[in-house]
Design an enzyme around this catalytic site. Structure first.
Site, PDB file in Angstrom:
ATOM      1  N   GLU A 175       0.840  -1.210   0.000  1.00  0.00           N
ATOM      2  CA  GLU A 175       0.000   0.000   0.000  1.00  0.00           C
ATOM      3  C   GLU A 175       0.872   1.256   0.000  1.00  0.00           C
ATOM      4  O   GLU A 175       0.713   2.145   0.845  1.00  0.00           O
ATOM      5  CB  GLU A 175      -0.980  -0.011   1.182  1.00  0.00           C
ATOM      6  CG  GLU A 175      -1.978  -1.154   1.080  1.00  0.00           C
ATOM      7  CD  GLU A 175      -3.204  -1.029   1.994  1.00  0.00           C
ATOM      8  OE1 GLU A 175      -3.247  -0.145   2.859  1.00  0.00           O
ATOM      9  OE2 GLU A 175      -4.134  -1.848   1.809  1.00  0.00           O
ATOM     10  N   GLU A 299      -5.145  -8.568  -0.478  1.00  0.00           N
ATOM     11  CA  GLU A 299      -5.945  -8.259   0.715  1.00  0.00           C
ATOM     12  C   GLU A 299      -7.391  -8.113   0.279  1.00  0.00           C
ATOM     13  O   GLU A 299      -7.710  -7.262  -0.555  1.00  0.00           O
ATOM     14  CB  GLU A 299      -5.460  -6.978   1.400  1.00  0.00           C
ATOM     15  CG  GLU A 299      -4.130  -7.161   2.103  1.00  0.00           C
ATOM     16  CD  GLU A 299      -3.705  -5.950   2.936  1.00  0.00           C
ATOM     17  OE1 GLU A 299      -4.577  -5.232   3.461  1.00  0.00           O
ATOM     18  OE2 GLU A 299      -2.479  -5.744   3.053  1.00  0.00           O
TER      19      GLU A 299
HETATM   20  O1  AHR Z   1      -5.352  -5.902   6.820  1.00  0.00           O
HETATM   21  C1  AHR Z   1      -5.273  -4.738   7.581  1.00  0.00           C
HETATM   22  C2  AHR Z   1      -4.603  -3.591   6.860  1.00  0.00           C
HETATM   23  O2  AHR Z   1      -5.372  -3.227   5.759  1.00  0.00           O
HETATM   24  C3  AHR Z   1      -3.245  -3.873   6.263  1.00  0.00           C
HETATM   25  O3  AHR Z   1      -2.230  -3.710   7.185  1.00  0.00           O
HETATM   26  C4  AHR Z   1      -3.129  -2.838   5.198  1.00  0.00           C
HETATM   27  O4  AHR Z   1      -2.317  -3.241   4.139  1.00  0.00           O
HETATM   28  C5  AHR Z   1      -4.573  -2.594   4.782  1.00  0.00           C
HETATM   29  O5  AHR Z   1      -4.888  -1.254   4.756  1.00  0.00           O
END
Ligand code: AHR
Length: 491
Positions: A175, A299
């Site tokens: 990210e 994610e």
């Molecule tokens: O999964 C939780 C968080 O969500 C992670 O650390 C991040 O990459 C995303 O914003």
């Protein structure tokens, strides 16, 4: 009851379903690692080298193929050298992203690699580009993968690991448009190019380097990254998209208390994954028509308000049949896009967000989401086949598709997975199967009232059971109750 006609044409083989589509994510966040997966060698909870045995077994049972670590946002503040060597001497740090708690680094590279060995899965390391250095990341690769003769390989040996590990998946940053440095895509792409140049293939190990991709619908990010990087520099770009029931990050909604409207808006928001993948894929197709660079949804999952009384930085939430429907819809979407999507990682494996597993002391619960991964596991390494279902909608105002489905064939066996997203209507399926000799079908179902969850007092309220289906003259018929996930095995 809604009648739905389906057609499967097994002669139409569309793409290979990488096992990694069924991947997971474990971050140093809340109780995912500490007091979750890792309890330490001296714990009274049965463990192997500090890793809970019941979790190892549960992961193995769903054939968990790949595990991403150490973050998340944590990855871009993680300094791997703090997590090696004698545990009592390891440097402590503050986990600034997640609750400001102290991190003692007792779970580091050796412990993570051991976890992957015990589970039998591929490690996926997320490297620190945001606050680290190129030297730090290139030395980490050297430490893990170079056989001998270099300062880092000798350090590894001093720390008790003679042979290098195999490391395929290496993410370079996380990210970086947000917590990983608030970068513009042009800047990140240039940084990525430098970092990746110094992450080398040692001792027969071949890295599969992954660049930070877009935040949900940031198509400009994908366009810029694809324009700037080629297949020799990156083999994958990541996409992050979370399902927020209300669509409002400040008040996301509760994991357990929701009305039908919020349920349907959750499913509608989760199905947006299909549009996101389609549109990012269209951009990728323009720059990479041969599919050399994969899309990696590393994610995904539901993100709710934390359970009352828990640390807001720990992201602990319960998991109901709504989550099971969300999981089934996403996994069917990933299967259907498996030509471009080569990995996906649910956030997160234990005690965080849409977990597979919840723990409390020595107790452990498998969530409805866990069971969906169990029902879908035979898709891993299958060939996706053409699977069409007549349009049918739920009766709510969002008018979402009632049925989610995908089918694959592996070793002469077909797996068909279905979710009935309606809370009111059962679905009568009549599926014509062409191009596939079959005489037998059996099925398993996961179903319960939508708010039902497994907890420490009743860990098996939601659990898969055998379910009757009929197969006659290559026509499969089944009746799916409202709010159910079904996996059919056809031979
Ligand atoms: O999964 C939780 C968080 O969500 C992670 O650390 C991040 O990459 C995303 O914003």
């Amino acid at each position: 009851m809604k009648k739905i006609s389906m057609l499967i044409n097994a002669r139409d083989r569309i793409s290979h379903i990488n096992p990694e589509l069924y991947g997971h994510f474990s971050e140093h966040l809340g109780r995912c690692i500490y007091n979750g997966i890792y309890v330490g060698e001296n714990s009274t909870i049965p463990n192997t080298d500090g890793i809970r045995n019941d979790i190892i077994e549960a992961f193995r049972n769903i054939k968990l193929p790949v595990l991403r670590w150490p973050g998340g946002c944590f990855a871009d503040e993680y300094h791997w050298k703090d997590g090696i060597g004698e545990k009592s001497k390891r440097k402590k740090m503050i986990n600034t992203n997640w609750g400001g708690v102290s991190e003692d680094n007792s779970f580091g590279t050796h412990e993570f690699m051991r976890l992957c060995e015990l589970v039998g899965c591929e490690p996926y390391i997320a490297g620190n580009l945001g606050s680290g250095t190129i030297t730090e990341l290139s030395e980490w690769v050297e430490y893990m993968t170079l056989e001998g003769g270099s300062p880092m390989s000798e350090l590894r040996k001093q720390n008790g690991r003679e042979k290098p590990w195999k490391l395929k998946y290496l993410g370079i940053g996380n990210e970086n448009w947000g917590c990983g440095g608030n970068m513009r895509p042009e800047y990140y792409a240039d940084e990525y190019r430098r970092y990746q140049s110094f992450c080398k293939n040692y001792s027969g190990n071949e890295l599969f380097k992954i660049a930070c991709g877009p935040n949900s619908d940031d198509y400009n990010w994908t366009e810029t990254i694809m324009k700037s990087l080629n297949k020799y520099q990156t083999r994958g770009i990541s996409l992050h998209y979370y399902t927020i029931p209300t669509g409002d990050w400040n008040k996301k909604g509760s994991a357990r208390e929701f009305d039908n409207d919020l349920y349907y808006s959750t499913i509608s928001k989760t199905l947006y994954m299909d549009e996101l993948i389609t549109r990012h894929t269209e951009i990728m197709n323009r720059y990479d028509p041969n599919n050399d660079i994969g899309l990696i949804v590393d994610e995904w999952g539901c993100w709710y308000d934390v359970e009352e009384g828990t640390n807001p930085g720990f992201l602990y939430q319960q998991n109901t049949m709504r989550d099971a429907i969300v999981a089934a819809c996403n996994l069917n979407i990933f299967n259907r896009h498996s030509k471009r999507v080569i990995m996906a990682n649910l956030a997160q494996a234990v005690n965080v967000l849409q977990s597979l597993i919840l723990t409390e002391g020595e107790k452990m619960v498998k969530t409805p989401t866990y069971h969906v991964f169990g029902l879908f596991k035979e898709h891993q390494n299958g060939e996706l086949v053409y699977c069409f279902s007549e349009a049918a909608e739920t009766g709510d105002k969002d008018k979402i598709p009632l049925l989610s489905s995908s089918a694959s064939v592996k070793d002469g066996v077909m797996t068909l997975t279905l979710a009935n997203c309606s809370l009111e209507d059962s679905a009568h399926i009549s599926c014509d199967i062409r191009g596939f000799e079959c005489t037998e079908a059996s099925a398993r179902i996961l179903t319960a009232e939508v708010h039902t969850c497994n907890d420490f007092d009743a860990p098996e309220r939601v659990t898969p059971a055998a379910y009757p289906v009929k197969l006659e003259n290559s026509v499969l018929t089944a009746e799916l109750p409202p709010c159910s996930v079904v996996s059919v095995t056809i031979k």
